[in-house]
Write a protein that holds these residues in place. Structure first.
Motif, PDB file in Angstrom:
ATOM      1  N   ASP A 182       0.907  -1.122   0.150  1.00 29.88           N
ATOM      2  CA  ASP A 182       0.181   0.031   0.118  1.00 29.88           C
ATOM      3  C   ASP A 182       0.764   1.297   0.065  1.00 29.88           C
ATOM      4  N   TYR A 183       2.243   0.959  -0.518  1.00 30.71           N
ATOM      5  CA  TYR A 183       3.025   2.032  -0.500  1.00 30.71           C
ATOM      6  C   TYR A 183       3.403   2.311  -2.078  1.00 30.71           C
ATOM      7  N   PRO A 184       4.031   3.724  -2.338  1.00 29.52           N
ATOM      8  CA  PRO A 184       4.227   3.666  -3.898  1.00 29.52           C
ATOM      9  C   PRO A 184       5.123   2.566  -4.426  1.00 29.52           C
ATOM     10  N   VAL A 185       5.062   2.280  -5.513  1.00 33.23           N
ATOM     11  CA  VAL A 185       6.121   1.320  -6.115  1.00 33.23           C
ATOM     12  C   VAL A 185       6.372   1.873  -7.458  1.00 33.23           C
ATOM     13  N   LEU A 186       7.758   1.997  -7.582  1.00 32.50           N
ATOM     14  CA  LEU A 186       8.427   2.524  -8.511  1.00 32.50           C
ATOM     15  C   LEU A 186       9.121   1.467  -9.265  1.00 32.50           C
ATOM     16  N   LEU A 187       9.042   1.624 -10.707  1.00 29.04           N
ATOM     17  CA  LEU A 187       9.736   0.685 -11.803  1.00 29.04           C
ATOM     18  C   LEU A 187      11.060   1.062 -12.283  1.00 29.04           C
ATOM     19  N   GLY A 188      12.056   0.530 -11.506  1.00 27.21           N
ATOM     20  CA  GLY A 188      13.638   0.541 -11.605  1.00 27.21           C
ATOM     21  C   GLY A 188      14.143  -0.371 -12.863  1.00 27.21           C
TER      22      GLY A 188
END
Length: 180
Positions: free
Chosen positions: A130-136
């Protein structure tokens, strides 16, 4: 009888004190080993007080997020991979930390070492992230010197690295490192 009883009582007290001393020495030894292993695991990470490598990444929800946009409050930045079982176990701790921190800090994660965005989404759904997920990507992983998962960086409000941790970290461990 009272003399024997007094000697037995004194012997018992000495043994009990020695037991506490042994426990204290054992706990101290465990703490030293833990700190040494932690220092060894993070030896290649960017050092405390340094500016971390910059990034601008897309989130799973389609937003563009830059490192600079996260500034102004402490940031807990977690690198993970969808195939990492330990990352799945730690994800609930990150969620709890975000709830505890409220608006005083941000918890953000960066998925790396994945085959497809669907793999990342499946992990997020399975672990109720439930926290932001960035695509690295691999380049970002190399720039931050992340070679194990999960790896968590703790950034100050001005965007500098304060500390990092490798491997599973409990909610207590995350909280302690965040509040330091």
């Amino acid at each position: 009888m009272s003399g024997a009883w007094a000697r037995a009582r004194v012997a018992w007290e000495r043994a009990r004190r020695r037991r506490w001393v042994r426990w204290g020495v054992d706990l101290l030894l465990v703490a030293v080993v833990f700190l040494a292993v932690s220092a060894w695991q993070t030896r290649r990470h960017p050092g405390a007080g340094t500016k971390p490598p910059d990034f601008t990444l897309r989130s799973l929800t389609g937003e563009t997020v830059s490192l600079e946009s996260l500034g102004g409050r402490p940031v807990v930045l977690a690198f993970w991979a969808p195939w990492c079982g330990v990352c799945g176990a730690e994800s609930s701790n990150l969620s709890q930390l975000q709830r505890l921190a409220g608006d005083s800090a941000r918890v953000v994660s960066i998925a790396v070492a994945y085959d497809s965005e669907a793999d990342v989404q499946r992990f997020v759904d399975n672990h109720a992230v439930d926290y932001p997920v960035l695509l690295g990507d691999d380049a970002l992983q190399r720039a931050w010197r992340v070679d194990s998962f999960p790896t968590v960086f703790f950034l100050s409000p001005d965007g500098r690295i304060q500390r990092s941790a490798v491997g599973y970290t409990t909610l207590a461990g995350l909280s302690w490192r965040w509040w330091l």
